[in-house]
Design an enzyme around this catalytic site. Structure first.
Site, PDB file in Angstrom:
ATOM      1  N   LYS A 113      13.028  -5.788  -8.679  1.00 28.07           N
ATOM      2  CA  LYS A 113      13.002  -6.722  -7.697  1.00 28.07           C
ATOM      3  C   LYS A 113      13.828  -5.849  -6.322  1.00 28.07           C
ATOM      4  O   LYS A 113      14.597  -5.037  -6.593  1.00 28.07           O
ATOM      5  CB  LYS A 113      13.827  -7.851  -8.107  1.00 28.07           C
ATOM      6  CG  LYS A 113      13.520  -9.006  -7.102  1.00 28.07           C
ATOM      7  CD  LYS A 113      12.154  -9.604  -7.392  1.00 28.07           C
ATOM      8  CE  LYS A 113      11.881 -11.207  -6.933  1.00 28.07           C
ATOM      9  NZ  LYS A 113      10.807 -11.820  -7.578  1.00 28.07           N
TER      10      LYS A 113
HETATM   11  N1  GLU Z   1       7.775 -11.974  -6.174  1.00 27.90           N
HETATM   12  C1  GLU Z   1       6.843 -12.514  -7.249  1.00 27.90           C
HETATM   13  C2  GLU Z   1       7.260 -12.966  -8.448  1.00 27.90           C
HETATM   14  O1  GLU Z   1       8.342 -13.089  -8.552  1.00 27.90           O
HETATM   15  C3  GLU Z   1       5.419 -11.678  -7.452  1.00 27.90           C
HETATM   16  C4  GLU Z   1       5.757 -10.299  -7.710  1.00 27.90           C
HETATM   17  C5  GLU Z   1       4.602  -9.451  -8.004  1.00 27.90           C
HETATM   18  O2  GLU Z   1       3.391  -9.729  -7.391  1.00 27.90           O
HETATM   19  O3  GLU Z   1       4.774  -8.157  -8.089  1.00 27.90           O
HETATM   20  O4  GLU Z   1       6.865 -12.825  -9.396  1.00 27.90           O
END
Ligand code: GLU
Length: 423
Positions: A113
């Site tokens: 993240k």
């Molecule tokens: N931000 C989204 C999540 O928390 C998508 C992450 C992604 O597509 O890599 O799952």
């Protein structure tokens, strides 16, 4: 079984929450202490401070992070968040949740993240672009299609992903579409990606209803959060026959027992940027929305919305988590005791990363699918993941969060022990 929730004197932050969820499952699985220690530790963390020239000519220093929690199953994957109070601990928690989410969906990814501590709302497009390009440059040592692939999250969108892709491509001297997902269609995005998280939440809500002998048809639904996840979920649930009676955003919400006119609400949000003053229902607070007399509650805003303070007053019998981490471990415990089913984030909102995976595969192969193929494949993966989690939940006689974690954690633990410890 008891959920063995750790009790602490002050509210846990997101990272403590993520650790205590993992610890509960490690105990249940009798996980080897060495493996448990590996899974508790983020593999890589990078914090950067960087200057950006603002429109008025001044320089502002921003702080950003990128955390790669685990690479046992493949390159890391996870969104990039722009929010004023982003901290390293929050990004760590979100990265760990991505590890379990990808493993539960059976994707060949670890979890990561990113975050920049900035409220994007008052910024001009040029300022947002400057922050994005400089952040991308600062974390470029970590990211790449075979290393770590960002995507949208709170406060970011397809345009931000396009700038990220362009920045990395400029550094390489050629276009690298697979470095980031959630891009606009015109630059290597996938059909169905914008709606994917909401579609997955709608599908899981339907599957949970069927297991519990209920139906989405006519179910009264409250959705907290009206960003990409909340708005699409509300729209697709209404299309599936549910009665969406309440929605909200950061400014508050709107309640109409008869059901809201969502086209009107979406139009209002587009014109006014937020929901305050939106007609078609009574104004309510976010807190009031969570305790409405509904059948299905979808927290799709942010972490720690359902806590030990309001959990006893929740009236919905089913909660499907559109956001990451909206229910604290203490609240989980209370809800479980009260017989409220919670379909956890790592399963319920996995539609986004699943279609991100499709986007990455399409970019790498330079071969693109149509929307019905994307949606069919999404549904297949979501229902397989749902059944696997459901079976684990029954096997361990626990709640669905622990059932889901049992699936995800054991997959990552197995990969780690098969690979062995280097050197
Ligand atoms: N931000 C989204 C999540 O928390 C998508 C992450 C992604 O597509 O890599 O799952």
């Amino acid at each position: 079984m008891s959920l063995m929730t750790d009790r602490v004197d002050r509210p846990q932050n997101a990272w403590e929450m993520a650790l205590s969820q993992l610890d509960n499952v490690a105990a249940l699985l009798r996980l080897d202490p060495g493996l448990h220690a590996i899974l508790r530790s983020p593999k890589r963390e990078l914090t950067v401070h960087f200057p950006v020239q603002m429109d008025d000519g001044s320089l502002r220093i921003f702080t950003g992070h990128r955390v790669q929690h685990n690479t046992g199953l493949g390159p890391t994957k996870g969104g990039l968040r722009y929010s004023a109070d982003v901290t390293l601990d929050e990004v760590r928690a979100l990265a760990m949740w991505m590890t379990w989410k990808c493993a539960i969906a059976g994707l060949p990814y670890g979890g990561a993240k990113g975050g920049v501590a900035v409220d994007p709302r008052p910024l001009s497009l040029r300022e947002l672009e400057g922050i994005t390009r400089r952040y991308a440059t600062e974390v470029s040592v970590l990211i790449g299609p075979e290393r770590d692939i960002p995507a949208p999250d709170m406060g970011t969108n397809p345009q931000v992903m396009a700038w990220l892709m362009d920045t990395i491509s400029m550094h390489h001297g050629y276009t690298v579409t697979g470095v980031v997902t959630g891009k606009p269609l015109a630059v290597g995005g996938s059909q169905g990606r914008v709606e994917a998280t909401g579609r997955g939440v709608m599908l899981t809500a339907g599957m949970a209803c069927r297991k519990l002998g209920r139906s989405l048809e006519g179910a009264r639904v409250a959705v907290q959060g009206f960003g990409n996840v909340g708005a699409v979920t509300a729209r697709l649930l209404a299309r599936a026959g549910a009665r969406v009676v309440a929605v909200s955003d950061i400014t508050g919400g709107l309640y109409n027992e008869q059901g809201l006119d969502l086209a009107l609400v979406e139009g209002y949000k587009l014109d006014h940027r937020d929901l305050s003053g939106c007609p078609g229902g009574d104004a309510i607070t976010n807190e009031e929305l969570l305790t409405l007399p509904v059948d299905l509650l979808i927290p799709a805003a942010m972490e720690k919305q359902i806590t030990e303070a309001n959990a006893p007053r929740i009236r919905a019998r089913l909660i499907v988590e559109g956001a990451n981490g909206p229910v604290t471990p203490e609240a989980d415990h209370i809800l479980h005791e009260q017989g409220v089913r919670v379909v956890p984030d790592v399963l319920a909102n996995a539609g986004g990363v699943i279609v991100s995976y499709f986007e990455w595969v399409q970019d790498i192969q330079a071969f693109f699918w149509d929307e019905s193929e994307v949606n069919q494949r999404l549904e297949r993966i979501m229902s397989r993941a749902f059944e696997t989690v459901w079976d684990a939940t029954e096997k361990y006689q626990t709640n669905m969060r622990i059932g889901a974690y049992a699936v995800g954690v054991s997959r990552v633990a197995e990969a780690t022990s098969i690979r062995g410890i280097y050197p």
